[in-house]
Write an enzyme that holds these catalytic residues in place. Structure first.
Site, short mmCIF file in Angstrom:
data_model
loop_
_atom_site.label_atom_id
_atom_site.label_comp_id
_atom_site.label_asym_id
_atom_site.label_seq_id
_atom_site.Cartn_x
_atom_site.Cartn_y
_atom_site.Cartn_z
N ARG A 225 -48.70 42.79 57.56
CA ARG A 225 -47.86 41.61 57.10
C ARG A 225 -46.26 42.07 57.32
O ARG A 225 -45.97 43.13 57.12
CB ARG A 225 -47.89 41.58 55.54
CG ARG A 225 -49.40 40.82 55.24
CD ARG A 225 -49.36 39.39 55.48
NE ARG A 225 -50.59 38.47 55.45
CZ ARG A 225 -51.60 38.21 56.09
NH1 ARG A 225 -51.34 38.55 57.40
NH2 ARG A 225 -52.46 37.34 55.64
N HIS A 273 -47.91 35.61 65.19
CA HIS A 273 -48.87 35.88 64.19
C HIS A 273 -50.25 35.28 65.07
O HIS A 273 -50.99 34.40 64.19
CB HIS A 273 -48.84 35.03 62.84
CG HIS A 273 -49.56 35.40 61.60
ND1 HIS A 273 -49.24 35.43 60.47
CD2 HIS A 273 -51.04 35.88 61.51
CE1 HIS A 273 -50.18 36.06 59.46
NE2 HIS A 273 -51.08 36.13 60.38
P1 NAP Z 1 -59.35 45.41 53.52
O1 NAP Z 1 -60.75 45.58 54.08
O2 NAP Z 1 -59.06 45.00 52.38
O3 NAP Z 1 -58.55 46.90 53.66
C1 NAP Z 1 -57.51 47.20 53.21
C2 NAP Z 1 -57.21 48.75 53.63
O4 NAP Z 1 -55.80 48.94 52.97
C3 NAP Z 1 -58.25 49.79 52.79
O5 NAP Z 1 -58.61 50.71 53.51
C4 NAP Z 1 -57.38 50.04 51.50
O6 NAP Z 1 -57.81 51.35 50.93
C5 NAP Z 1 -55.90 50.25 52.20
N1 NAP Z 1 -54.77 50.10 50.92
C6 NAP Z 1 -54.45 49.12 50.28
N2 NAP Z 1 -53.68 49.39 49.45
C7 NAP Z 1 -53.52 50.60 49.68
C8 NAP Z 1 -52.28 51.63 49.27
N3 NAP Z 1 -51.55 51.27 48.02
N4 NAP Z 1 -52.46 52.83 50.10
C9 NAP Z 1 -53.09 53.02 51.04
N5 NAP Z 1 -53.91 52.29 51.29
C10 NAP Z 1 -54.12 51.15 50.97
O7 NAP Z 1 -58.37 44.49 54.46
P2 NAP Z 1 -58.61 44.05 55.96
O8 NAP Z 1 -59.79 42.86 55.93
O9 NAP Z 1 -59.01 45.36 56.90
O10 NAP Z 1 -57.21 43.36 56.34
C11 NAP Z 1 -56.15 44.09 56.34
C12 NAP Z 1 -54.84 43.11 56.44
O11 NAP Z 1 -54.87 42.59 57.73
C13 NAP Z 1 -55.01 41.81 55.70
O12 NAP Z 1 -54.75 42.02 54.42
C14 NAP Z 1 -53.84 40.87 56.25
O13 NAP Z 1 -52.57 41.23 55.71
C15 NAP Z 1 -53.94 41.56 57.76
N6 NAP Z 1 -54.18 40.53 58.71
C16 NAP Z 1 -53.68 40.14 59.70
C17 NAP Z 1 -54.13 39.19 60.73
C18 NAP Z 1 -53.13 38.76 61.82
O14 NAP Z 1 -53.62 37.74 62.46
N7 NAP Z 1 -51.99 39.30 62.19
C19 NAP Z 1 -55.29 38.76 60.66
C20 NAP Z 1 -56.20 39.22 59.47
C21 NAP Z 1 -55.77 40.37 58.56
P3 NAP Z 1 -59.08 51.41 50.27
O15 NAP Z 1 -60.18 51.67 51.43
O16 NAP Z 1 -59.14 52.77 49.38
O17 NAP Z 1 -59.38 50.34 49.19
#
Ligand code: NAP
Length: 310
Positions: A225, A273
């Protein structure tokens, strides 16, 4: 009685999802009335994206779950009217798309492809990149997307380390967590990939202080993000050469304004994006499975922790 499923997203999404959703419901034996317009008090499930205009969930009194089409839920997670369970999107197609986009951009910087793409000028530049084993990749976020990208990059031979909120033990990835872990991982980040959710804890995580922990001449790739990065600090680090290049897919304001310095900067690549998107064919299966679970009284998949914000 059919299950009433309201589809609340932009018209373009309805065009993409109507058929795949209906066929996924049919395959799962669910009798569903899927529509973009249902009396709120009669809605059993909402398929949701922030661009559908739905903001007040209070009238949705019998709704059992709100099923997000997006992986990132920062636009809805703080909505006080939302008392129903919220599931975020975890979709094999979206994950695969992100693995391909991240791998492509990591390999671009690792191989120094720009030297040749922009160097078609008759000059014979004999540049040999190091092998992957000599380029350290760091991934912030080890969730659905970060873990998949990290595993794919480890498969190329990159030494991959990752950072998460909670402690992890993952095969092929050196794991860090917490504040101390952040300092340690950034100091080893020849190429840094951001795949965190946007929460109060991760906002402006990459700022002047944390960027200064990175090795000289490193690369930043951000498909997470825009608000994870302090833009002014990044531009200063690019100008000083501390950061060799930033490939940015997400921004504080989208579309990125035409006069934003990122567009003009020689060491910034802007992509609009498009790193990955929810794919209708695969995502419809996930939505149908969650509705099946809701109807069977089973726990929903991919529920958002409202306290943590992701
Ligand atoms: P997810 O499965 O919820 O994984 C989030 C990861 O971030 C987890 O490993 C979590 O730790 C870690 N995290 C959260 N808060 C943290 C903190 N304060 N300190 C350290 N680590 C932290 O999410 P995801 O599905 O992988 O997606 C990640 C992000 O990608 C989305 O939220 C979105 O913003 C972005 N995204 C972008 C696109 C694009 O086209 N650009 C598309 C899809 C998604 P834990 O494992 O310990 O909980």
């Amino acid at each position: 009685m059919p299950i009433n499923v309201l589809f609340s997203a932009c018209a373009e999404r309805w065009d993409q999802f109507e058929r795949p959703l209906k066929s996924a419901f049919g395959e799962m034996g669910l009798d569903v009335n899927l529509s973009t317009s249902i009396n709120p008090a009669d809605v059993d499930y909402v398929v949701y994206a922030p661009n559908g205009g739905l903001e007040n969930f209070s009238p949705y009194t019998r709704t059992k779950a709100v099923l997000s089409l997006w992986a990132g839920v920062e636009n809805i997670v703080g909505n006080k009217t939302l008392t129903q369970p919220l599931a975020r999107m975890v979709d094999h197609g979206l994950t695969q798309g992100m693995v391909e986009w991240v791998s492509g951009h990591v390999l671009r910087h690792h191989l120094g492809m720009d030297i040749h793409i922009h160097g078609q000028d008759g000059c014979w530049r004999g540049y040999f990149p190091p092998l992957a084993g000599n380029r350290r990749v760091a991934i912030l976020g080890l969730g659905e997307l970060g873990l998949a990208c990290g595993s794919a990059l480890a498969g190329f031979g990159f030494p991959v380390c990752g950072w998460s909120r909670t402690k992890k033990n993952l095969r092929g990835i050196t794991c860090h967590h917490g504040a101390d872990g952040l300092k340690s991982i950034l100091s080893k980040a020849d190429i840094l990939v951001l795949l965190l959710p946007l929460t109060p804890e991760t906002e402006s995580l990459l700022n002047a202080n944390t960027i200064s922990m990175m090795p000289e001449g490193s690369f930043i790739i951000n498909p997470g993000r825009g608000r994870h990065i302090d833009d002014k600090a990044l531009l200063e680090a690019l100008d000083s050469g501390l950061i060799a290049h930033a490939t940015l897919d997400v921004f504080r304001t989208e579309p990125l304004p035409v006069d934003h310095p990122y567009w003009q900067h020689p060491n910034v690549t802007v992509t609009p994006h498009i790193a990955s998107e929810t794919r209708a064919a695969t995502a419809s299966q996930v939505i149908a499975e969650n509705i099946r679970r809701g109807e069977a009284g089973e726990p929903f998949l991919h529920l958002v922790d409202r306290e943590l914000g992701y």
